[in-house]
Design a protein around this motif. Structure first.
Motif: not given
Length: 348
Positions: A210-228, A230-239
């Motif tokens: 039996t094997f498993t696969a999982y994923v964890l992710a996070a994202e952030a969006d900074f919107n200030v005046n005329v500039v946006d 975006y940052l995101s990242g993830f980590y997981g196994t057997n994706l």
């Protein structure tokens, strides 16, 4: 294809016939791109040791769509969306979305095919709005599921990628995903997680693993005046086993009983040049690692585009970018693809 189209239209009218309120919508998305690949890319993928320039998916892309939303009443709403792909090789009609929502007050229950809670990306339009999937971003697609939603929270039981024992894998549980997105001005944040498990029948009964696969992710969006930003990242196994087709090498290795761990990240910057013009640049990186490999498998991509709105329904988005496949897990150069062109989109 004709039978599928007739069936789709029947479902649309069957839903809307009992609806108190309904509306149609559509989006035509046309691709005009060229790609240029170096000799390493062609030699690795096709055994042709030369560079190449070629038209890439010139025509109506697979993500063009026609849909209907229906308010059935008694807390029920429905949506059906069909994909419309046309090319010189023929036309294709397929189902993108079909689900029904039941509003229970604090909670909404969704049954049907929809986007999964786990997913990240930045506005890259090449390759049918790929959004950097496989190059630091995550995308599973639209999958049948049971989903509970409350504010920015989602919890879903999703059809797993591997079903039945036709390929020696048995699915014993649905895929489980959860996501929570919230906003604290000027920042929007998101946390996402998913888990699935499979039973592998080695030699059809000699031994079970039996094997498993999982994923964890996070994202952030900074919107200030005329500039946006975006940052995101993830980590997981057997994706790849999990369901991310753009990470094909991130698999469980049965012979050595080894998991493949994968992580990735993207950054995107969008600048508002004028009321009808936005410029976006982005970079993404993915790294896959397995103890059975000689080397890590890495790939990266970067792009720049300009979104020019002719009016509120029609815009053109020229883009140039690079897919750099770097080296594979045997330390062999996989080459680069440079692309340039534009996406044309009309919403109606």
């Amino acid at each position: 294809m004709k039978k599928l189209l007739v069936t789709a239209l029947f479902l649309v009218f069957a839903v809307t016939a009992f609806a108190t309120d309904f509306s149609f919508y559509g989006s035509l998305r046309f691709s005009t791109f060229y790609t240029s690949t170096n000799s390493d890319y062609n030699d690795y993928n096709y055994g042709v040791d030369e560079s190449d320039l070629d038209i890439y998916n010139w025509g109506n892309t697979a993500i063009s769509r026609l849909g209907v939303k229906a308010d059935i009443g008694n807390g029920l709403k429905a949506r059906i969306e069909m994909g419309l792909k046309g090319s010189n090789k023929g036309n294709t009609v397929y189902t993108r979305l079909y689900y029904v929502d039941y509003n229970m007050g604090a909670l909404t229950l969704r049954l049907g095919q929809d986007y999964t809670p786990v997913g990240t990306g930045v506005d890259q339009v090449f390759d049918s709005d790929n959004d950097m999937a496989g190059f630091g971003a995550l995308y599973e697609g639209r999958i049948p599921q049971i989903k509970l939603m409350a504010g920015g929270f989602q919890l879903a039981l999703i059809s797993p990628k591997k079903t039945g024992n036709g390929t020696q894998f048995d699915s014993v549980l649905p895929k489980i995903e959860a996501a929570y997105k919230f906003k604290v001005d000027p920042v929007s944040l998101g946390l996402e997680a998913g888990y699935t498990t499979y039973k592998y029948d080695d030699d059809f009964g000699a031994s079970d693993e039996t094997f498993t696969a999982y994923v964890l992710a996070a994202e952030a969006d900074f919107n200030v005046n005329v500039v946006d930003v975006y940052l995101s990242g993830f980590y997981g196994t057997n994706l790849a086993d999990y369901g991310f087709s753009n990470l094909a090498n991130s698999t469980y290795l049965v012979a050595s009983d080894d998991d493949t761990t994968t992580w990735g990240a993207i950054v995107g910057l969008t600048f508002k040049v004028a009321d009808n013009i936005k410029a976006t640049v982005g970079y993404g990186y993915t790294k896959m690692d397995n103890d059975a490999w000689a080397e890590n498998d890495e790939q990266q991509a970067y792009f720049a585009n300009l979104k020019y709105a002719i009016n509120k329904n029609f815009f053109i988005q020229p883009e140039v970018g690079v897919y750099d496949y770097m080296k594979d897990n045997n330390d062999v150069d996989e080459g680069k693809m440079v692309y340039f062109g534009a996406k044309w989109q009309v919403n109606f």
